[in-house]
Design a protein around this motif. Structure first.
Motif, PDB file in Angstrom:
ATOM      1  N   GLU A  35     -13.120   4.138  -9.956  1.00 33.97           N
ATOM      2  CA  GLU A  35     -12.148   4.098  -9.047  1.00 33.97           C
ATOM      3  C   GLU A  35     -10.902   2.914  -9.204  1.00 33.97           C
ATOM      4  O   GLU A  35     -11.254   1.859  -9.726  1.00 33.97           O
ATOM      5  CB  GLU A  35     -12.849   3.303  -7.765  1.00 33.97           C
ATOM      6  N   GLU A  36      -9.821   3.665  -8.850  1.00 36.24           N
ATOM      7  CA  GLU A  36      -8.751   2.731  -9.059  1.00 36.24           C
ATOM      8  C   GLU A  36      -8.542   1.746  -7.954  1.00 36.24           C
ATOM      9  O   GLU A  36      -9.011   1.881  -6.723  1.00 36.24           O
ATOM     10  CB  GLU A  36      -7.413   3.549  -9.109  1.00 36.24           C
ATOM     11  N   LYS A  37      -8.156   0.359  -8.205  1.00 36.03           N
ATOM     12  CA  LYS A  37      -7.738  -0.525  -7.274  1.00 36.03           C
ATOM     13  C   LYS A  37      -6.989  -0.085  -6.360  1.00 36.03           C
ATOM     14  O   LYS A  37      -5.800  -0.207  -6.735  1.00 36.03           O
ATOM     15  CB  LYS A  37      -7.748  -1.980  -7.903  1.00 36.03           C
ATOM     16  N   LYS A  38      -7.124  -0.260  -5.124  1.00 37.02           N
ATOM     17  CA  LYS A  38      -5.989   0.258  -3.778  1.00 37.02           C
ATOM     18  C   LYS A  38      -6.088  -1.146  -2.877  1.00 37.02           C
ATOM     19  O   LYS A  38      -7.137  -1.685  -2.526  1.00 37.02           O
ATOM     20  CB  LYS A  38      -6.515   1.340  -3.324  1.00 37.02           C
ATOM     21  N   GLN A  39      -4.976  -1.303  -2.501  1.00 34.00           N
ATOM     22  CA  GLN A  39      -4.643  -2.442  -1.302  1.00 34.00           C
ATOM     23  C   GLN A  39      -5.093  -1.762  -0.201  1.00 34.00           C
ATOM     24  O   GLN A  39      -4.948  -0.724   0.343  1.00 34.00           O
ATOM     25  CB  GLN A  39      -3.212  -2.526  -1.291  1.00 34.00           C
ATOM     26  N   GLU A  40      -5.849  -2.556   0.559  1.00 34.14           N
ATOM     27  CA  GLU A  40      -6.242  -2.169   2.000  1.00 34.14           C
ATOM     28  C   GLU A  40      -5.052  -1.897   2.725  1.00 34.14           C
ATOM     29  O   GLU A  40      -4.115  -2.742   2.755  1.00 34.14           O
ATOM     30  CB  GLU A  40      -7.268  -3.359   2.531  1.00 34.14           C
ATOM     31  N   GLU A  41      -4.986  -1.032   3.487  1.00 31.00           N
ATOM     32  CA  GLU A  41      -4.002  -0.549   4.382  1.00 31.00           C
ATOM     33  C   GLU A  41      -3.916  -1.578   5.735  1.00 31.00           C
ATOM     34  O   GLU A  41      -4.823  -1.984   6.151  1.00 31.00           O
ATOM     35  CB  GLU A  41      -4.172   0.549   4.904  1.00 31.00           C
ATOM     36  N   PHE A  42      -2.530  -2.212   5.718  1.00 29.58           N
ATOM     37  CA  PHE A  42      -2.221  -3.269   6.482  1.00 29.58           C
ATOM     38  C   PHE A  42      -1.920  -2.534   8.192  1.00 29.58           C
ATOM     39  O   PHE A  42      -1.268  -1.633   8.056  1.00 29.58           O
ATOM     40  CB  PHE A  42      -1.169  -4.215   6.415  1.00 29.58           C
ATOM     41  N   GLU A  43      -2.483  -2.903   9.125  1.00 33.31           N
ATOM     42  CA  GLU A  43      -2.235  -2.254  10.460  1.00 33.31           C
ATOM     43  C   GLU A  43      -1.410  -3.399  11.302  1.00 33.31           C
ATOM     44  O   GLU A  43      -1.564  -4.663  11.208  1.00 33.31           O
ATOM     45  CB  GLU A  43      -3.464  -2.147  11.199  1.00 33.31           C
ATOM     46  N   LEU A  44      -0.070  -2.789  11.616  1.00 34.39           N
ATOM     47  CA  LEU A  44       0.456  -3.814  12.607  1.00 34.39           C
ATOM     48  C   LEU A  44      -0.082  -4.222  13.727  1.00 34.39           C
ATOM     49  O   LEU A  44      -0.642  -3.294  14.648  1.00 34.39           O
ATOM     50  CB  LEU A  44       2.008  -2.863  12.994  1.00 34.39           C
ATOM     51  N   PRO A  45       0.075  -5.494  14.301  1.00 29.16           N
ATOM     52  CA  PRO A  45      -0.487  -6.088  15.299  1.00 29.16           C
ATOM     53  C   PRO A  45       0.393  -5.629  16.609  1.00 29.16           C
ATOM     54  O   PRO A  45       1.570  -5.386  16.512  1.00 29.16           O
ATOM     55  CB  PRO A  45      -0.447  -7.474  15.317  1.00 29.16           C
ATOM     56  N   ASN A  46      -0.180  -5.188  17.635  1.00 26.72           N
ATOM     57  CA  ASN A  46       0.534  -4.569  18.958  1.00 26.72           C
ATOM     58  C   ASN A  46       1.302  -3.578  18.687  1.00 26.72           C
ATOM     59  O   ASN A  46       2.570  -3.512  19.285  1.00 26.72           O
ATOM     60  CB  ASN A  46       0.982  -5.781  19.711  1.00 26.72           C
ATOM     61  N   ALA A  47       0.863  -2.671  17.755  1.00 29.92           N
ATOM     62  CA  ALA A  47       2.073  -1.534  17.578  1.00 29.92           C
ATOM     63  C   ALA A  47       1.509  -0.294  18.432  1.00 29.92           C
ATOM     64  O   ALA A  47       0.485   0.161  18.416  1.00 29.92           O
ATOM     65  CB  ALA A  47       2.016  -1.333  16.390  1.00 29.92           C
ATOM     66  N   GLU A  48       2.406   0.285  19.084  1.00 32.80           N
ATOM     67  CA  GLU A  48       2.334   1.464  19.935  1.00 32.80           C
ATOM     68  C   GLU A  48       2.998   2.703  19.113  1.00 32.80           C
ATOM     69  O   GLU A  48       4.119   2.687  18.717  1.00 32.80           O
ATOM     70  CB  GLU A  48       2.921   1.528  21.220  1.00 32.80           C
ATOM     71  N   LYS A  49       2.337   3.910  18.908  1.00 32.12           N
ATOM     72  CA  LYS A  49       3.043   5.062  18.372  1.00 32.12           C
ATOM     73  C   LYS A  49       4.293   5.294  18.976  1.00 32.12           C
ATOM     74  O   LYS A  49       4.390   5.621  20.169  1.00 32.12           O
ATOM     75  CB  LYS A  49       2.063   6.173  18.431  1.00 32.12           C
ATOM     76  N   GLY A  50       5.214   5.638  18.372  1.00 32.66           N
ATOM     77  CA  GLY A  50       6.427   6.114  19.114  1.00 32.66           C
ATOM     78  C   GLY A  50       7.609   4.948  19.336  1.00 32.66           C
ATOM     79  O   GLY A  50       8.655   5.169  19.686  1.00 32.66           O
ATOM     80  N   LYS A  51       6.939   3.594  19.420  1.00 35.98           N
ATOM     81  CA  LYS A  51       7.760   2.567  19.941  1.00 35.98           C
ATOM     82  C   LYS A  51       8.017   1.627  18.942  1.00 35.98           C
ATOM     83  O   LYS A  51       8.488   0.399  19.271  1.00 35.98           O
ATOM     84  CB  LYS A  51       6.772   2.049  21.199  1.00 35.98           C
TER      85      LYS A  51
END
Length: 570
Positions: free
Chosen positions: A76-92
């Motif tokens: 398994e290649e080392k991958k960065q964990e996906e960062f989630e934007l705080p208070n993010a709404e789709k399309g906004k």
């Protein structure tokens, strides 16, 4: 398993997992597997040094093939964990990349640009390219164009382009509002005094000017009645604030330099915090990735907006400043070296500007992969150019065909050599790409480094040809005899150019580190001459290829019958 095989196994695992094998990590893994080897660390270290470059130059496919010989099917290649934007709404979500067009973008800018672009797209939002061009002394038309070109090369496309200098009338209205609210004032203190008083937390005599007086002075500034540096409009906050940035900073200043976008129409210009704070609001920015060096300025930018009645602020995600060891990124210092004739421009191949990396032969996918792997962190640290090279190598190796080239050539004569056509595949991992046949009759050129390393009695293999034994060595010629054609494991292999092939003259321009111990390296650009196989006559300008055991290069064209290449990296 003997110690050499154990070292090779862990080098392969580490290279596949992280893109490049590292000596310290490999040693720790070997000791973890077999604690009895602690007493043989020096021996392990020597074996690693012998094999690490070879492993790091292997393609991903070749590494996987070699690991299967150890019974290892998948790593398994080392991958960065996906960062989630705080208070993010789709399309906004709305993000921006706001370069000052005062220099060319370097690889550090690529990270900020990519993150802001990537997360806008991830949340189906909008990404803005913003030119913060409020310093007429520095900004130039060429820089706007270079920034656009660099971003497009990386595959970063913006939904909207904004330019600060086209908002100046709006900034002037904001200044008037702040003065009327008694949140800004005109100050005639010279820069040195302002700096001294801010350090000491002392209010100057202009701080309590009547509102009407400050307003009048501001209008006179717009009319051009004052000299540069004679008067500033400063925010009225707190001269003893624990955050130095909050100690009555200047908001606007005077400059009469001609601006590439608005010419000489305006002479009062927003300073950084005032400029970026309001554009974030006017553009509706919801989130911003920016380097940690601006961390203390967020409070000031929020104050500016709130002083104007704006309650909503963008969410700032601070990331570590991007720095690569022994690489120059300062626009000011680069300009100085250009003026002195030491560098040819911002695209000089010794730099890590995006235009320089593109000119040198890097692929945009490699740059993006590099900035992805550095992750989102506030911990500052210097990266090594070898990390970029390792990632780039993985991208280039997939399609770069391999050719023979010998630098600083020396003669090799094989006295009992048969007439033979060597069958050489363009890439041993992709045999479907085909091969070429090169005529040999026993007379060759080999590289100077191989010549110097060989001694009477040594046996080596001429790649894709046969094995030879050295029987005599003179100042500029080695004499050998053919021993066999059987491929012998672990026998040293050297590349060659046949004198019976219609070989070509080659020049390679190679960039070394521009900085060594913080000083300019006077030998940072080298010209390497040698001979290359005749098949090079069929390559195209701009094509990237690999000179076997030398490195990846980009073909620039033919001049005076010399085939010119730019060295990308090993």
């Amino acid at each position: 398993m003997d110690i050499e095989k154990l070292v090779l196994k862990h080098l392969l695992i580490n290279a596949l997992k992280y893109g490049k094998a590292r000596e310290d990590v490999v040693i720790s893994k070997i000791i973890a597997e077999n604690k009895d080897l602690r007493s043989r660390i020096n021996e392990i270290r020597e074996i690693i040094k012998q094999k690490i470059d070879e492993v790091n130059n292997l393609s991903k496919e070749k590494i996987e093939e070699m690991l299967r010989e150890f019974g290892i099917e998948k790593i398994e290649e080392k991958k960065q964990e996906e960062f989630e934007l705080p208070n993010a709404e789709k399309g906004k979500v709305v993000t921006a990349f706001p370069p000052e067009p005062s220099k060319y973008l370097h690889i550090g800018h690529a990270k900020a640009a990519f993150l802001n672009y990537y997360y806008a797209k991830k949340y189906n939002g909008k990404f803005i390219l913003r030119f913060e061009d409020s310093n007429p002394e520095k900004v130039k038309r060429e820089y706007y164009n270079a920034i656009r070109e660099d971003l497009k090369w990386l595959g970063i496309n913006w939904d909207y382009e904004d330019v600060l200098s086209l908002h100046l009338e709006e900034y002037y209205e904001a200044v008037r509002t702040l003065i009327v609210k008694d949140k800004a004032y005109a100050c005639f203190c010279p820069k040195e005094k302002i700096k001294e008083y801010r350090l000491k937390g002392i209010e100057c005599e202009h701080r309590n000017l009547p509102i009407e007086k400050s307003l009048k002075i501001f209008e006179e500034m717009l009319e051009g009645k004052y000299k540069e540096g004679e008067v500033f409009i400063r925010a009225k906050i707190d001269m003893q604030h624990k955050n130095y940035a909050m100690r009555d900073p200047a908001l606007v200043r005077i400059s009469y330099k001609t601006h590439p976008v608005v010419g000489n129409k305006y002479c009062v210009w927003p300073l950084y915090d005032f400029g970026t704070a309001l554009l974030d609001y006017w553009e509706g920015i919801t989130h911003r990735f920016r380097s940690k060096e601006f961390e203390m300025r967020t409070e000031l930018q929020n104050w500016i907006r709130e002083a104007l009645g704006i309650k909503k602020h963008p969410i700032i995600i601070e990331i570590a400043r991007f720095e690569i060891k022994n690489q120059l990124t300062s626009g000011r210092k680069i300009r100085e070296l250009i003026q002195k004739g030491i560098l040819t421009g911002f695209d000089d191949i010794r730099l890590v500007t995006l235009s320089a990396l593109r000119k040198r032969g890097y692929l945009p996918q490699a740059i993006i992969d590099f900035v992805k792997r550095t992750g989102i962190s506030k911990t500052e640290g210097k990266l090594e150019i070898e990390m970029l090279e390792s990632i780039s190598r993985q991208h280039l190796d997939k399609f770069a065909n391999r050719y023979f080239f010998v630098d600083n050539p020396k003669l090799l004569k094989v006295i009992n050599a048969p007439v033979k056509f060597a069958k050489i595949y363009f890439h041993p991992d992709f045999e479907d790409r085909g091969y070429r046949e090169i005529l040999t009759k026993g007379n060759f050129y080999i590289s100077e480094s191989d010549f110097n390393s060989l001694n009477i009695g040594d046996e080596v293999r001429l790649i894709d040809l046969y094995n030879i034994k050295i029987i005599d060595k003179k100042e500029n010629e080695i004499v050998a005899q053919k021993t066999s054609e059987e491929l012998v494991k672990d026998m040293k292999k050297i590349q060659w150019v046949s004198l019976n092939d219609d070989f070509v003259k080659v020049k390679v321009i190679k960039a070394e580190n521009l900085l060594v111990d913080g000083k300019i390296n006077e030998n940072s650009l080298k010209e390497i001459y040698g001979y290359g196989e005749s098949t090079l006559k069929r390559i195209l300008i701009g094509e990237r290829l690999q000179f076997i055991r030398f490195g990846f290069v980009k073909f620039e064209g033919v001049e005076n019958d010399i085939y010119k290449f730019t060295f990308i990296h090993k």
